[in-house]
Every structure is written in C-alpha cells, then in structure tokens.
Design a protein around this motif. Structure first.
Motif, PDB file in Angstrom:
ATOM      1  N   SER A 111      22.532 -41.565  51.978  1.00 19.23           N
ATOM      2  CA  SER A 111      21.943 -42.023  50.722  1.00 19.23           C
ATOM      3  C   SER A 111      20.414 -42.072  50.746  1.00 19.23           C
ATOM      4  O   SER A 111      19.791 -42.167  49.700  1.00 19.23           O
ATOM      5  CB  SER A 111      22.503 -43.389  50.339  1.00 19.23           C
ATOM      6  N   LYS A 112      19.818 -42.005  51.932  1.00 13.86           N
ATOM      7  CA  LYS A 112      18.343 -42.003  51.990  1.00 13.86           C
ATOM      8  C   LYS A 112      17.807 -40.646  52.447  1.00 13.86           C
ATOM      9  O   LYS A 112      16.633 -40.531  52.793  1.00 13.86           O
ATOM     10  CB  LYS A 112      17.864 -43.097  52.953  1.00 13.86           C
ATOM     11  N   GLU A 113      18.677 -39.641  52.499  1.00 14.23           N
ATOM     12  CA  GLU A 113      18.278 -38.337  53.031  1.00 14.23           C
ATOM     13  C   GLU A 113      17.600 -37.472  51.975  1.00 14.23           C
ATOM     14  O   GLU A 113      18.101 -37.337  50.859  1.00 14.23           O
ATOM     15  CB  GLU A 113      19.509 -37.568  53.544  1.00 14.23           C
ATOM     16  N   LEU A 114      16.482 -36.863  52.354  1.00 15.03           N
ATOM     17  CA  LEU A 114      15.825 -35.888  51.479  1.00 15.03           C
ATOM     18  C   LEU A 114      15.156 -34.854  52.365  1.00 15.03           C
ATOM     19  O   LEU A 114      14.476 -35.212  53.321  1.00 15.03           O
ATOM     20  CB  LEU A 114      14.791 -36.577  50.592  1.00 15.03           C
ATOM     21  N   TYR A 128      23.064 -30.124  49.824  1.00 19.87           N
ATOM     22  CA  TYR A 128      22.391 -31.406  49.622  1.00 19.87           C
ATOM     23  C   TYR A 128      22.481 -32.160  50.940  1.00 19.87           C
ATOM     24  O   TYR A 128      23.588 -32.340  51.473  1.00 19.87           O
ATOM     25  CB  TYR A 128      23.105 -32.235  48.557  1.00 19.87           C
ATOM     26  N   PRO A 183      22.171 -35.411  51.510  1.00 15.97           N
ATOM     27  CA  PRO A 183      23.029 -36.601  51.412  1.00 15.97           C
ATOM     28  C   PRO A 183      24.514 -36.254  51.600  1.00 15.97           C
ATOM     29  O   PRO A 183      25.245 -36.960  52.295  1.00 15.97           O
ATOM     30  CB  PRO A 183      22.763 -37.121  49.996  1.00 15.97           C
ATOM     31  N   LYS A 236      10.193 -33.729  45.700  1.00 19.63           N
ATOM     32  CA  LYS A 236      10.986 -32.669  45.083  1.00 19.63           C
ATOM     33  C   LYS A 236      11.853 -33.136  43.935  1.00 19.63           C
ATOM     34  O   LYS A 236      12.180 -34.307  43.815  1.00 19.63           O
ATOM     35  CB  LYS A 236      11.817 -31.944  46.141  1.00 19.63           C
ATOM     36  N   GLY A 265      12.586 -37.237  44.312  1.00 19.69           N
ATOM     37  CA  GLY A 265      12.308 -38.111  45.454  1.00 19.69           C
ATOM     38  C   GLY A 265      11.201 -37.580  46.325  1.00 19.69           C
ATOM     39  O   GLY A 265      10.624 -36.517  46.059  1.00 19.69           O
ATOM     40  N   GLY A 266      10.894 -38.324  47.389  1.00 19.17           N
ATOM     41  CA  GLY A 266       9.845 -37.927  48.320  1.00 19.17           C
ATOM     42  C   GLY A 266      10.190 -38.339  49.738  1.00 19.17           C
ATOM     43  O   GLY A 266      11.033 -39.213  49.949  1.00 19.17           O
ATOM     44  N   HIS A 267       9.551 -37.675  50.682  1.00 20.18           N
ATOM     45  CA  HIS A 267       9.840 -37.956  52.092  1.00 20.18           C
ATOM     46  C   HIS A 267       8.677 -37.474  52.942  1.00 20.18           C
ATOM     47  O   HIS A 267       8.023 -36.502  52.583  1.00 20.18           O
ATOM     48  CB  HIS A 267      11.120 -37.199  52.502  1.00 20.18           C
ATOM     49  N   PRO A 293       4.484 -40.388  46.344  1.00 20.96           N
ATOM     50  CA  PRO A 293       5.338 -39.539  45.502  1.00 20.96           C
ATOM     51  C   PRO A 293       5.969 -40.311  44.342  1.00 20.96           C
ATOM     52  O   PRO A 293       6.377 -39.714  43.358  1.00 20.96           O
ATOM     53  CB  PRO A 293       6.434 -39.039  46.454  1.00 20.96           C
ATOM     54  N   CYS A 347       9.229 -43.572  51.526  1.00 24.79           N
ATOM     55  CA  CYS A 347       8.821 -42.421  52.339  1.00 24.79           C
ATOM     56  C   CYS A 347       7.943 -42.826  53.513  1.00 24.79           C
ATOM     57  O   CYS A 347       7.941 -42.155  54.538  1.00 24.79           O
ATOM     58  CB  CYS A 347       8.119 -41.375  51.475  1.00 24.79           C
ATOM     59  N   TYR A 361      19.991 -41.452  47.029  1.00 25.46           N
ATOM     60  CA  TYR A 361      19.947 -40.036  46.661  1.00 25.46           C
ATOM     61  C   TYR A 361      21.338 -39.423  46.677  1.00 25.46           C
ATOM     62  O   TYR A 361      22.187 -39.803  47.482  1.00 25.46           O
ATOM     63  CB  TYR A 361      19.098 -39.248  47.657  1.00 25.46           C
ATOM     64  N   THR A 397      19.531 -34.495  47.075  1.00 24.83           N
ATOM     65  CA  THR A 397      18.281 -34.093  47.723  1.00 24.83           C
ATOM     66  C   THR A 397      18.514 -33.531  49.107  1.00 24.83           C
ATOM     67  O   THR A 397      17.586 -33.276  49.824  1.00 24.83           O
ATOM     68  CB  THR A 397      17.336 -35.286  47.821  1.00 24.83           C
TER      69      THR A 397
END
Lengths: 438, 96, 284
Positions: free
Chosen positions: A48-51, A107, A109, A187, A284-286, B47, B68, B93, B96
C-alpha cells in the motif's frame, strides 16, 4: 470459546522489517526453509505504500519464484523501448523493437501483495499497520525490534525498510541520505483503456512499452520523464536529481513544481495524443536512489542483522534503464540463503552473516553497480540534460524544417551549435568522458 | 473544454488517492524560525505540495503527505520531526 | 471476571475520503474504494479501553458487516480490545438503523448469555456514510437500558456510571445505573495507535468470533432489508453558494482583514448574501 488459535509468540527466528520486494523475497525463502518468520509492514496491507517507475526485470525474480510468468500479476511484457529528447515543441524519438522481452510492467502495490502472499503461504506471519521504531541492540548484538513501547525478540532482524533509512541511521550504519545521491519522483496513473493503448502505440495484447524522456521536461534539472504502459492504464512521471533540483530552486532558476512538471508532461502536445483526455486515477511521489555504490551503508550485516533492498542502496539508474525491484529481490534471496547457512554452522553471528556481503559482491547486482559506477556523475550533470537535447532538436530542425535549401549535416551541426551557444569542443570532451565512464 | 485538458492543481491530483489521514501530524516543522529551511525547494519539490510559500513565509500542512521523505533530507535534522504515520494511516496506493 | 465488561459497536464504512466524482459522467466512483472503521467509532473504542485500563475487565468490539470487516476488527484488537465479534449473515444485508440496532442488541444479549454480564455498550456519535446517530439510542431501547449521548468523559463506580456530556453551550454531568449505553462525542479523545504486540495477537490468537443468524436465531422479517421500514423518499442537493472568485494578495494580515471587510460590505451582492445567511431569505 470461539476460534481461539495459536498462542502469541514471544520470539521469532527472523523478523523482516518492510513487506516490499526485498522483505517479501527474504521472508518467502526463509519461511520455505522452515524458519519462523514475522514480516512487519507499516502500510494497511502489503504494497500500500509502494511506488516506482513501472517496470521490473523478470529473470532475477524467476530465481525466487519460478512460476512468476504464470502466477504473478504481470500487466505487459515490454517489447518496445522508446527514448525521447524534448526541447520546446520539438521532440526527437528513438524506438527500439525488442527481440526478446526481459522485463514486464505491473503495479508495484499489486506485485508486492503477490510476493507477500507467497511469503505467508510458505508460513511467514504478516503483521501490517505497524511502524518499527528501533532495531534493538544488546552487547553489540541485534536482539529484536521495538515499536512504541513493545519489544519483540528475534535471532535475526532483516532491515528492508526502503529508501528512507530511519532505522539504519539510528543504528549508525548509514548517514542521512545525501541529496546529491537521490532523486525525487512523482507520477500519475491515467486510465486509458486496454484497446486504446494497443491501438495508439501499436502493441498487441500483453505487449508493453517503456519510454524515457530527457530534455526540457525537467527544466534544466538533471532527471527525466518516464512513461510505462500497464494493462489498461499508463503511468506518467518525472524524476529529478534532488541535489541539483534544490540548488536550482533555491537560486531561483527553477520555477515549476515537480507536480507541475508531471502535469506539463501529461498535457505535452506530442505525448498527450497517446492518452487523450484519460482521467488521472492516482498520483504519488517517492524518493529513489540515483545509482552507483554511493548509498551502500557502512556495513550490510551485524551480529543478528542484515540489510536488503533500497535500504542497502541497491538500485541502478543508467539513464536508459532503471533496476530496483530485481536488485531488491536478489538481495532478499541472498540474505535468506545467508541466514539458512549461518544456522547450519552455529548461528547468526557477525562472522557467519558476513557471507551475505561476499554473496552480494559476487552477484550480478554488485557487478552491475560497479560497472556503471561512473554513471551517477553524468546523471547529476545538468550539461547532458540541457545541451544534448537542445543541440539534437536544433540539428534536426535545420535538417527537416527547410523551406528551400537543406544544409549539409556538418553545416547543420555547426549552425545548430552556434544557435544554441554550444561549444563543439566542450561537447566532444564531455562525450568522450561519458564513453570513458560507461 | 474538459477539465482534463487543463493542468490539475495538486489538491485535485491528491484527491484521487485513498487516504486515512491521522488526526495527529506525523511531521512537525517549526515555522516560527524559518532560518536554514530550503523554503523554495520545499515549496517546489514536495511532490504533494505540502509546503506553500506565501511571500517568503513557508506554511506547511501534513494532510496530503505521500510519505516520500524529501523534506526530511533537505531540512536540518534539528528543524524537523519526521516519522511515518502509524496504524496504517496516511496514503494507500493501488496503481503505482 | 473482576472489573467491567464493555461492548463497543463499530461500523465498517466506505472510506468516503476515497469516493469521488467521475469528471466525465458526474457519477460517484466507488470501485476499488476500501472500507475503514467509522472514524468516530475509534473514539468509542478508545473510551472503552480507558475504562478497562482504569477499572479492569474486558472490551469486546462488535460489528454487523460482511466478512471483510474482520480487517477492521483486527485493527480494533490491534488497538487493545480483548476480543471481537463479527455478526454477519446474508439476511442482514440492506438493513436500516432499526434492523441494525435490533441485531446488535440481540448480539449483546447473546454475549450476556454466553460470555457474561455486559455493563456498558459504547458507540460513536454518528457514521460518516449516513450520519443518523440512531444506533446508540435504538440499541438502548431494545435493551431497555439508559442512554446518554455526546459523552466526553466517563467513569465507573459501584455499579453506576458517571459521565460528562458536552453540548454546544453547556457541560452536563450525569449518573446512571449500569448497564447503560453511551455514545461518545465526536473527536472527544485521542484514539490510540495499533501496537505491535496487540496486532500480533490479532493475527495469531485470532480472538474474533463470527456469529451468523444460525447463532442468533432472529426472525428474518425483523432483520436486513425486510426489517427496515426506512425509505429514502427524496434527496435534494443544496444549491451551490455562488462565489465571486476574487483573489487578493495581501501585504499583511491586518491589510488582508481590512480588504476583506471593505469588499464584503461595499459589494451589494455580497452584502445581500451575508444578510440572507444571517437573517434568512427576504431580509436583504
């Protein structure tokens, strides 16, 4: 009364912190070897926190999950690679039709959840919604983890916390991330529809496209844009070198926000024909590692402790490929093998776990990182992100936008260079140094 | 003209995600003394647009944070308290 | 058991923060939207846990929901609840507050029969997906127990309950004989976080029981859609407040306030809007 189950364990053989690709691979391998594994995840459910960008190189994952091709949530196999330089409204695109696809889009996630499910099927216990605050060390030995006021004991702790190495920093094994060695990515995911993606990009069913973009999409900051096709969506994003971006922002050269750049890319006349007016379904961003060996921690092991994945600084961004998930999975696998072997020879002592480092150093992961170690210097040099795209687009403009007389190629090169105020001598020197480094 | 043909504001982008925002902030950054903060960089590079510059004053809200870690690494460590949201809160997410 | 047995009723609701309009069709997008514990119910769990921590006993969290709600019950156990009950049955689907409260009340009766005396039932103030604030009152009616709502603080002694109840303009103190039902004021407390050991307990001991209508044996005419007399007759959306879309970049707060006041009062349309908002239609 009711279905009261197992008693709450007071200790585990191995606690893995973080249910990303590295943590899941390690948990799966260890559980399969009969270890009592606890996999801790801070998000609500694994993944759930993966990007990430959008693409995974398959072979290293098959080494862990041989049924990957059949069972994993693979969206498309990448059969087309594109690279574009942008400058104003002008775009130069290079396309390569892949002979044999070695990577797929998905994806993260969804993929991480699949990996976590493999781990729990093999017998690992997954506990989500829990943030680990500390790796607990007693007399130089890692003995477990602390979360809030709770302490849980384990013979081995595997740190798969990801790029933000809060636990490693507290242990003194890593410095705070150097902005010069990381990039920030943002993204969007656009719902385009499977048929529209195939039609507009000339892809057949399950075929995918990976597209990297350099040039003024990052407004002079080293970095780039990326586009990946999923089953019925397209991911569009921007990555910026943090050190350079901070410098440009503070000096006032940079005026557009990172999310503004992503939006500009989405609305770019050349690219937007691919997705039309598809709706944005997620954003989202990472942070990501810029590549090379610059972020490998001081030590990858301690008595009762191993570091894997992004936390171990294992990611490679060559500018044309980005490899993170496969490196993470490989490091998780090697860590698991090390732990299994350590227990066969007397336990997870520092000496027995040091084998992990030698395994890693003789793996393809390390060879790749060593081979491409010069790349991070190039990837942080604004020159390549402004001069090259400017020259290339200007050159092609001279060649193709002539009303009557076309220049010769040599004339076009010199005209373009003088128009863009580029020194050919400096360019040649820079290019020679690129060749030297890579 | 469809709304999709104009750039979205960051709020409109973030609104597409799944959120369970904690009532307590997981990031604290003292804004009375803004000396030493990379204000323009925070405002442009976060972001999630959590940092906004009004004149030369920075304001911050944690609600749309995507966790992030960028602000953590470009802010002096004595000027920011940065943790992950607990209890599975924050962003979730899917694609993503 | 020493101490008090407290039952907390929670609702597994769609995460309304994640529900949004499709800009093309103008309809709600619910696909892929996960559920969460109704946020106000976290305050009810917190109040129950504080009572248990202070006086001993146990906290049982109960929900009437489809099976995926187990995730929410695990979260509640992760916060520290001792056990949880999932009341689930196809025939319970489509229930309004009357049918829901009936099932919950009968489930509480079953807790009393099979586990032991229940001293207190705690609910959140209202839910984010329907905002009726009925359930606490209706459960109390079915059980014949006293009911106090907008409770901000609670304490127990000698078989009675003392609460502080906060209304808009007054703070009241009440005392009631146990057993009783309370609803906790929105945002009254700071709900505690999930802890590692409690969540681990949720995943290993699995202290969650499932009851279907086979266990409860309720008349199917009184549950689910059949037992729900409520009819949503009409939904009217409030008219959008017209906005003038003026933007002013102020030099400082004082200047901003002055500008705002000047504009609010000098513009005739705005003055009318303010007057109507304050004194109603026709007052301009």
């Amino acid at each position: 009364m009711g279905d009261v189950g197992r008693k709450v364990p007071e200790r585990f053989d191995v606690i893995v912190v973080g249910a990303g690709p590295a943590g899941c691979a390690a948990s799966y391998m260890l559980a399969k070897s009969g270890f009592k594994v606890l996999l801790l995840e801070r998000g609500r459910g694994p993944g759930s926190k993966e990007l990430y960008g959008g693409r995974i190189y398959a072979q290293p994952l098959r080494d862990v999950w041989p049924d990957l091709d059949k069972k994993a949530p693979i969206h498309r196999w990448v059969t087309k690679e594109r690279f574009s330089f942008t400058w104003g409204s002008r775009v130069v695109t290079l396309e390569y039709r892949v002979g044999r696809s070695v990577s797929f889009t998905t994806y993260l996630p969804e993929m991480a959840k699949w990996m976590a499910d493999r781990a729990t099927e093999a017998g690992a216990l997954l506990v989500d919604e829990v943030v680990v605050d500390d790796i607990v060390v007693r007399d130089g030995r890692v003995v477990g983890v602390r979360s809030g006021t709770d302490f849980l004991r384990a013979d081995v702790v595997i740190d798969a916390e990801g790029v933000n190495r809060i636990l490693l920093e507290k242990l003194g094994l890593a410095e705070r991330l150097d902005p010069g060695k990381v990039a920030i990515g943002a993204k969007e995911v656009l719902r385009v529809g499977e048929g529209a993606i195939n039609d507009r990009l000339g892809l057949s069913k399950k075929e995918g496209l990976a597209w990297l973009v350099a040039g003024d999409v990052t407004e002079g900051v080293p970095g780039g844009g990326f586009i990946y096709t999923m089953k019925d969506t397209i991911s569009v994003g921007i990555v910026l070198h943090v050190g350079r971006a901070v410098e440009a922002a503070e000096k006032g050269f940079l005026r557009t926000s990172i999310h503004g750049m992503v939006e500009k890319l989405r609305l770019h006349n050349y690219f937007k024909q691919i997705w039309g007016d598809a709706d944005v379904v997620e954003y989202g961003g990472h942070l990501t590692i810029e590549g090379g060996l610059g972020l490998v921690p001081k030590k990858l092991y301690m008595d009762g402790f191993l570091v894997v994945g992004d936390a171990a600084g294992l990611l490679l961004n060559t500018g044309y490929t980005i490899r993170g998930v496969d490196f993470a999975v490989t490091s998780g696998k090697l860590a698991a093998e090390t732990v299994v072997e350590a227990f066969n020879v007397g336990g997870p002592t520092e000496e027995n776990l040091s084998v992990y480092e030698s395994k890693l150093k003789s793996s393809f992961v390390w060879r790749e990182l060593v081979k491409h170690r010069g790349i991070s210097e190039i990837m942080s040099d604004p020159y390549y992100f402004t001069v090259l795209p400017a020259l290339l687009t200007s050159l092609l403009k001279k060649l193709f936008e002539a009303d009557y007389e076309e220049p010769t190629i040599m004339d076009a090169v010199f005209e373009a260079a003088s128009e863009e105020d580029i020194s050919i001598a400096k360019l040649l020197l820079k290019l020679a140094s690129v060749v030297g480094r890579v | 003209m469809s709304t999709l043909e104009k750039p979205f504001k960051i709020e409109d982008l973030l609104q597409r995600n799944i959120w369970d925002v904690d009532e307590e902030p997981h990031i604290e950054i003292p804004l009375d003394d803004q000396e030493g903060l990379k204000k323009k960089a925070l405002a442009l590079l976060c972001p999630a647009g959590c940092y906004t510059l009004i004149g030369d004053r920075l304001i911050f809200s944690y609600e749309g944070c995507v966790e992030c870690g960028l602000c953590r690494i470009i802010t002096p460590s004595d000027k920011i308290r940065w943790t992950y949201p607990r209890s599975g809160k924050g962003v979730t997410y899917r694609y993503t | 058991m020493a101490g008090y047995r407290v039952v907390v009723g929670i609702k597994w609701v769609p995460n309304t923060q994640a529900v949004r309009f499709d800009p093309k069709t103008g309809t709600l997008i619910r696909q892929g939207v996960p559920a969460i514990i109704n946020p106000q119910d976290l305050h009810a769990i917190e109040m129950a846990l504080r009572l248990r921590d202070a006086y001993g006993g146990e906290v049982i969290v109960i929900t009437m929901a489809p099976p995926p709600a187990v995730q929410g019950l695990e979260h509640a156990i992760g916060m520290g609840a001792d056990r949880a009950i999932l009341v689930t049955d196809r025939s319970f689907a489509g229930a309004d507050t009357l049918a829901t409260s009936y099932v919950l009340a009968r489930a509480i009766n079953k807790v009393e029969r099979e586990i032991g005396r229940v001293d207190l039932a705690v609910f959140g103030q209202e839910t984010i997906d329907s905002s009726t604030a009925h359930i606490g009152a209706q459960v109390a009616s079915w059980l014949g127990w006293p009911y106090i709502y907008y409770v901000k603080q609670a304490s127990l002694s000698n078989g009675s309950l003392r609460v502080v109840r906060q209304l808009e303009d007054v703070i009241e103190e009440y005392e009631a004989k146990l057993p009783a039902v309370i609803s906790v004021l929105a945002k009254a407390l700071r709900p505690r976080h999930v802890s590692l050991l409690n969540k681990l307990r949720a995943r290993t001991e699995r202290p969650i029981i499932t009851w279907t209508n086979k266990d409860l044996g309720l008349d199917t005419r009184c549950v689910g859609l059949k037992g729900s007399p409520t009819i949503v007759a009409k939904v009217t959306y409030l008219p959008e407040v017209p906005r003038l879309k003026k933007v002013h970049k102020a030099e400082n707060p004082r200047e901003a306030a002055r500008w705002l006041l000047k504009n609010l009062l000098s513009d005739e349309k705005t003055r009318d809007l303010i007057a109507r908002a304050l004194w109603g239609e026709g007052s301009a």
